[in-house]
Motif scaffolding. Structure first.
Motif, short mmCIF file in Angstrom:
data_model
loop_
_atom_site.label_atom_id
_atom_site.label_comp_id
_atom_site.label_asym_id
_atom_site.label_seq_id
_atom_site.Cartn_x
_atom_site.Cartn_y
_atom_site.Cartn_z
N GLY A 103 0.77 -1.23 0.00
CA GLY A 103 0.00 0.00 0.00
C GLY A 103 0.80 1.28 0.00
O GLY A 103 0.25 2.36 0.23
N THR A 104 2.09 1.21 -0.27
CA THR A 104 2.92 2.42 -0.25
C THR A 104 2.97 3.07 -1.62
O THR A 104 2.60 2.48 -2.64
N ASP A 105 3.45 4.32 -1.64
CA ASP A 105 3.71 4.99 -2.91
C ASP A 105 4.88 4.29 -3.60
O ASP A 105 5.65 3.56 -2.97
N GLY A 106 5.04 4.56 -4.88
CA GLY A 106 6.13 3.95 -5.62
C GLY A 106 7.49 4.49 -5.18
O GLY A 106 7.60 5.62 -4.70
N LEU A 107 8.52 3.67 -5.33
CA LEU A 107 9.88 4.08 -5.00
C LEU A 107 10.60 4.57 -6.25
O LEU A 107 10.40 4.02 -7.34
N PRO A 108 11.47 5.58 -6.11
CA PRO A 108 12.33 5.97 -7.23
C PRO A 108 13.25 4.81 -7.60
O PRO A 108 13.56 3.96 -6.76
N LEU A 109 13.69 4.78 -8.82
CA LEU A 109 14.55 3.69 -9.27
C LEU A 109 15.82 3.60 -8.43
O LEU A 109 16.31 2.49 -8.14
N GLU A 110 16.35 4.75 -8.01
CA GLU A 110 17.58 4.74 -7.22
C GLU A 110 17.36 4.07 -5.86
O GLU A 110 18.27 3.46 -5.32
N SER A 111 16.15 4.19 -5.32
CA SER A 111 15.86 3.55 -4.03
C SER A 111 15.86 2.03 -4.19
O SER A 111 16.36 1.31 -3.32
N TRP A 112 15.29 1.54 -5.28
CA TRP A 112 15.33 0.10 -5.52
C TRP A 112 16.78 -0.39 -5.64
O TRP A 112 17.15 -1.43 -5.09
N ARG A 113 17.60 0.39 -6.36
CA ARG A 113 19.01 0.01 -6.51
C ARG A 113 19.73 0.03 -5.16
O ARG A 113 20.57 -0.84 -4.88
#
Length: 579
Positions: A103-113
């Motif tokens: 249920g969270t907002d999407g993460l920036p690509l850098e956060s996934w990395r």
């Protein structure tokens, strides 16, 4: 004695507290408040932590407090705060195996990395209901976390607005997950064992073929509300030889190749929803001789001969532990009496919306299934079993009972059910309009072990009746019930261990009843007062400072205190919000 206890080494106390923790996590609350030493020991036992937005910052103190966390569950965080939490997690010394972003907002690509680079032992990633999950995020996840074994990308929100012009010219991969994203993911996550694709409408048979071909260790696949066909399911069953759990919907099993089920020789759990299932396919399952332990046939289009197929299947798989036949309206009490002879190993059964079934089926199951723990018969015809003499046999193993939406269920019928379940821990009678407070009171006299009670939408229930203290009852759901101040006085006196109370829409509740609850329920952590029109926002500060155990108060949006007041309450450990 006190001296000898103080001389016990930490290792001994850890063994004691660990035993309590395994019995029920709430049992560690009292020891942790006793002294700093016990607090430190109990902190090391926590391995799972759920953090719900909004919360106080920085949460890095929580990660220092609980050094042995291996699973963190984040709920409903917005982008800005989520990024701060990710920073705290990745800079901690935690060795996480599970991260949940439900249920969270999407993460920036850098956060996934960043997560992938710092959390090298991450094995489980849950993105249920994640906002903004597209092919590009999926590819970055696959590149950054190659050791993932479990992935849940079900029900992505991907809300790009209602303006169709805004979506014009965009490819499906820019607004959601497509076959291209799954194909790349499957080629990189070679160790993947479990995946949930539910709710990704752009996915077709190509995704199933890619996963089945590339992820040779795949043991579990849930693929509901996608655009797959019989061909994709057939390919998975024929080629994923290690597959043990499969959930599908809207499939015409009449078109499946006979050999596919014979190839899926390791299937132990098969769930089929809203599909066309001929009697012949059930007979194929019988011949396949698979290690089936859990079977679901829910709201499926079946022929009038379906009972024959179900009967043959259950006769074959007498070691079945879980059975779900929701919405199979052709079932009758007579049918279930026959089927129950094959269910001696059953632990859980669901027969919701089988409207030809009465309490006769319930009593038969309780008698013939000695290991049964969980029965769900919501939306059936309990209370219409007639005056036929019934052999009532106690089943001490039954712990959970869901009877919601049984409009004919009476106090008398409920009393008979209570006799069968002396050790019941959870009772749901939501929307059972024929039940009164007398029925609930009598039930609780027979079943004093109840931990969870749901009487939502029961206007005839104004209180739970007087009597002995219900030491184990920690949750009461009374949404839009008849509970009033007098009822709260009774609850306060009988349920002193209450942790969670939902009074949404209870118009008879005022500050008078709440005072009794807050005075007597010293462990109360959460209370929902949405729609309680006679409770003003002026009493919130009194509630927060009167009962320090409170962690969450839910109010109607119009009754919310000012933002500055809510921040003050949050600093004192209590979240005040609207649903």
């Amino acid at each position: 004695m006190a001296k000898s206890c103080s001389d016990l080494p930490d290792e001994c106390w850890e063994l004691i507290f660990d035993r309590l923790h395994k019995l029920h996590h709430s049992l560690l609350v009292s020891p942790s408040l006793t002294c700093k030493r016990f607090l430190s020991i109990t902190n090391t036992l926590r391995t799972h932590l759920t953090i719900v937005h909004p919360t106080t910052f920085p949460i890095s103190t929580l990660f220092n407090r609980f050094p042995n966390l291996d699973s963190v569950y984040l709920r409903f965080f917005c982008s800005e705060d989520l990024n701060r939490v990710i920073t705290d997690i990745t800079t901690s010394n935690l060795n996480l195996k599970t991260l949940d972003f439900t249920g969270t907002d999407g993460l920036p690509l850098e956060s996934w990395r960043l997560i992938g680079s710092r959390m090298n032992n991450l094995r489980v990633l849950i993105c249920l209901g994640l906002e903004k999950l597209r092919d590009i995020e999926l590819v970055v996840i696959a590149d950054s976390m190659p050791c993932l074994e479990e992935l849940d990308i079900s029900y992505p929100v991907n809300d790009f607005g209602s303006d169709h012009d805004e979506l014009e010219g965009r490819s499906p991969g820019e607004v959601g997950v497509t076959d291209s994203g799954i194909e790349v993911l499957s080629s990189k996550l070679r160790c993947l064992r479990k995946i949930n694709l539910t709710g990704n409408e752009f996915l077709t048979d190509k995704s199933l073929i890619a996963l089945s071909t590339n992820c040779v260790y795949l043991t579990e696949m849930v693929v509901l509300n996608c655009s797959v066909t019989e061909y994709g399911i057939e390919f998975v069953m024929s080629n994923s030889t290690k597959l043990s759990v499969l959930s599908v919907d809207e499939i015409d099993f009449d078109l499946l190749d006979d050999c596919s089920i014979r190839c899926a020789r390791n299937i132990s759990s098969l769930a089929i929803y809203n599909s066309k299932v001929p009697d012949e396919y059930l007979n194929l399952l019988v011949k396949a001789d698979i290690p089936l332990k859990s079977f679901t046939l829910s709201y499926c289009m079946c022929s009038q001969f379906i009972f024959s197929g179900i009967s043959s299947l259950l006769d074959k798989y007498r070691s079945l532990e879980s059975l779900d036949l929701d919405g199979i309206n052709l079932l009758t009490d007579e049918n279930m009496s026959s089927l129950s002879q094959c269910l001696s190993a059953l632990v859980t059964i669901s027969l919701d919306c089988c409207d030809n079934l009465t309490e006769s089926t319930f009593f038969k199951l309780a008698k013939e299934c000695p290991l049964l723990e969980d029965i769900s018969m919501g939306g059936t015809n309990l209370g219409r079993g007639g005056d036929t003499a019934i052999d009532v046999v106690k089943n001490p193993r039954i712990k959970s009972l869901n009877l919601e939406n049984n409009s004919n269920l009476s106090d008398e019928c409920l009393a008979k059910l209570a006799l069968v379940c002396p050790n019941l821990e959870a009772l749901v009678v939501t929307s059972c309009k024929g039940i009164t407070e007398k029925g609930i009171a009598d039930f609780l006299k027979s079943s004093s072990n109840v931990r969870k009670l749901r009487i939502d939408e029961c206007g005839g229930i104004k209180n739970i009746g007087s009597g002995f203290e219900l030491l184990k009852l920690d949750f009461i759901g009374a949404t839009r019930s008849g509970i009033n101040d007098d009822g709260l006085v009774v609850i306060g006196n009988r349920c002193r261990g209450l942790l969670n109370l939902n009074l949404d829409g209870c118009f008879g509740v005022t500050i008078v009843g709440l005072k009794e609850i807050l005075k007597n329920c010293e462990r109360l952590r959460k209370i929902n007062l949405t729609g309680c029109l006679n409770v003003s926002k002026e009493v919130v500060d009194w509630m927060v400072f009167t009962r320090p155990s409170l962690r969450e108060i839910i109010l109607s949006h119009s009754s919310l205190p000012s933002e500055s007041q809510r921040e003050l309450f949050l600093r004192h450990g209590c979240l005040v919000s609207s649903e």
